[in-house]
Design an enzyme around this catalytic site. Sequence first.
Site, PDB file in Angstrom:
ATOM      1  NE  ARG A  31       5.730  19.008  -8.816  1.00 22.83           N
ATOM      2  CZ  ARG A  31       4.441  19.023  -9.160  1.00 22.83           C
ATOM      3  NH1 ARG A  31       3.533  19.439  -8.310  1.00 22.83           N
ATOM      4  NH2 ARG A  31       4.073  18.589 -10.341  1.00 22.83           N
ATOM      5  N   GLY A  32       9.755  16.422  -4.299  1.00 28.60           N
ATOM      6  CA  GLY A  32       9.788  15.895  -2.931  1.00 28.60           C
ATOM      7  C   GLY A  32      10.953  16.399  -2.099  1.00 28.60           C
ATOM      8  CB  THR A  53      14.369   7.358  -9.849  1.00 29.06           C
ATOM      9  OG1 THR A  53      13.108   6.714  -9.851  1.00 29.06           O
ATOM     10  CG2 THR A  53      14.241   8.785 -10.319  1.00 29.06           C
ATOM     11  CD  GLU A 112      16.349  11.159  -5.789  1.00 31.89           C
ATOM     12  OE1 GLU A 112      15.264  11.584  -5.342  1.00 31.89           O
ATOM     13  OE2 GLU A 112      16.466  10.602  -6.898  1.00 31.89           O
ATOM     14  CG  ASP A 113      11.999  12.554  -2.471  1.00 27.84           C
ATOM     15  OD1 ASP A 113      12.761  11.862  -3.179  1.00 27.84           O
ATOM     16  OD2 ASP A 113      10.813  12.771  -2.779  1.00 27.84           O
ATOM     17  N   GLY A 165      15.607   2.226  -6.524  1.00 26.30           N
ATOM     18  CA  GLY A 165      16.916   2.696  -6.979  1.00 26.30           C
ATOM     19  C   GLY A 165      16.958   2.945  -8.482  1.00 26.30           C
ATOM     20  NE  ARG A 194       4.442  17.877  -3.537  1.00 27.35           N
ATOM     21  CZ  ARG A 194       5.104  16.877  -4.112  1.00 27.35           C
ATOM     22  NH1 ARG A 194       6.124  16.333  -3.517  1.00 27.35           N
ATOM     23  NH2 ARG A 194       4.729  16.427  -5.295  1.00 27.35           N
ATOM     24  CG  ASP A 218      10.652   2.422  -3.554  1.00 36.04           C
ATOM     25  OD1 ASP A 218      10.940   1.409  -2.921  1.00 36.04           O
ATOM     26  OD2 ASP A 218       9.523   2.608  -4.026  1.00 36.04           O
ATOM     27  CG  ASP A 238       3.442  13.704  -3.781  1.00 32.27           C
ATOM     28  OD1 ASP A 238       4.536  13.128  -3.884  1.00 32.27           O
ATOM     29  OD2 ASP A 238       2.575  13.664  -4.669  1.00 32.27           O
TER      30      ASP A 238
HETATM   31  P1  5GP Z   1      12.730   4.493  -7.152  1.00 30.68           P
HETATM   32  O1  5GP Z   1      13.101   4.776  -8.573  1.00 30.68           O
HETATM   33  O2  5GP Z   1      13.898   4.468  -6.217  1.00 30.68           O
HETATM   34  O3  5GP Z   1      11.916   3.237  -7.042  1.00 30.68           O
HETATM   35  O4  5GP Z   1      11.709   5.590  -6.716  1.00 30.68           O
HETATM   36  C1  5GP Z   1      12.079   6.813  -6.269  1.00 30.68           C
HETATM   37  C2  5GP Z   1      10.912   7.756  -6.301  1.00 30.68           C
HETATM   38  O5  5GP Z   1       9.674   7.102  -6.006  1.00 30.68           O
HETATM   39  C3  5GP Z   1      11.077   8.814  -5.248  1.00 30.68           C
HETATM   40  O6  5GP Z   1      11.830   9.894  -5.737  1.00 30.68           O
HETATM   41  C4  5GP Z   1       9.644   9.172  -4.940  1.00 30.68           C
HETATM   42  O7  5GP Z   1       9.195  10.122  -5.858  1.00 30.68           O
HETATM   43  C5  5GP Z   1       8.879   7.899  -5.161  1.00 30.68           C
HETATM   44  N1  5GP Z   1       8.656   7.160  -3.897  1.00 30.68           N
HETATM   45  C6  5GP Z   1       9.134   5.955  -3.567  1.00 30.68           C
HETATM   46  N2  5GP Z   1       8.714   5.585  -2.345  1.00 30.68           N
HETATM   47  C7  5GP Z   1       7.953   6.601  -1.879  1.00 30.68           C
HETATM   48  C8  5GP Z   1       7.236   6.806  -0.649  1.00 30.68           C
HETATM   49  O8  5GP Z   1       7.208   6.007   0.283  1.00 30.68           O
HETATM   50  N3  5GP Z   1       6.584   7.986  -0.533  1.00 30.68           N
HETATM   51  C9  5GP Z   1       6.573   8.925  -1.519  1.00 30.68           C
HETATM   52  N4  5GP Z   1       5.880  10.043  -1.295  1.00 30.68           N
HETATM   53  N5  5GP Z   1       7.232   8.751  -2.688  1.00 30.68           N
HETATM   54  C10 5GP Z   1       7.925   7.597  -2.862  1.00 30.68           C
END
Ligand code: 5GP
Length: 309
Positions: A165-166, A227, A219-220, A225, A285, A223, A279
Amino acid sequence: MSAKAGTDEGAESDEPVRFAHESEEEFTRILDFYRVAWQYEPRTFPLKEEEGRLVEAFTPDFYLPDLDLYIELTTLKQSLVTQKHGKIRRFQERYPDLQIKLLHRSDYLSLLAKYGFGPFSEVEVAGIEEVLFSVSELEQRVDELGAQISREYRGKEPLLVGVLRGVTCFMADLIRHISLPLEIDFMAISSFEGERGGAVRILKDLDEPLAGRDVILVEDIVDTGMTLNTLLQELQVRRPASLKVCTLLDKRVRRLVDVPIEYVGFEVPDEFVVGYGLDFRQKFRNLPFIATLKRDWMRTHLETKIGPE
Ligand code: 5GP
């Protein structure tokens, strides 16, 4: 008379500002927190001339370039307040195109609220460490990204796929800055830990087929990578004509999987960020800016429930 910018890049001098009153300095601390650019006493306006001689002038305390607004702060002294009201009335008569506000100390926050900088709940105020990207910085960057996408997809009709939802705020603003016919679709996912560590489960799939479409995955934040990597593999199977990624935030320092990202809004440090759709346990949010959370505050709130999940 000093003229000086706060967070404004167009600072005219590096000398520290000498404020006439403590309340002015306090006001700048609030503006700096919200990353709202300010200039202190930037300009003197002639108000009245007699026989070619200037007999009255007015120097508003502040100019806020982001809001195109002059600010005059008031004190509690009624005689001064009446005098200032008179000046401001004459200022408005003479300069009808300029905006000015007379502000009392208690009005600071409500002014910022009016312009979309808050207010947020006490839970939120207590948790915020620092505003990383202000409302106007977000607006400007999203505008640039929209323009770039509009140029690079000219003649095409991209399908923007948002990951709930971000992404809601970013998606809503981004599409309004893309001057092309386009479509949007959303998917909801959850990452689950455990045996398949980092695997992504689709909770809500797309409604549109991707075959032959020019897809932009929005994407919001990226992090590690993980996901994004899994999502790209999932979407690629559906045979889009092209598949690119646009993320508002890139936490590159934490990357574990090398994923190609075409459009990046801002790079962020290794901090947990919230606001503008992002969030912490479903809160924050609706902050109009992106901010970091205090680590101690997060730790405490990870141990206690702060709301429905
Ligand atoms: P990844 O798979 O790249 O590690 O994580 C991506 C997901 O982690 C993002 O879509 C988000 O939901 C969550 N996420 C990673 N870092 C943050 C952050 O600093 N703040 C928030 N709110 N969500 C994060």
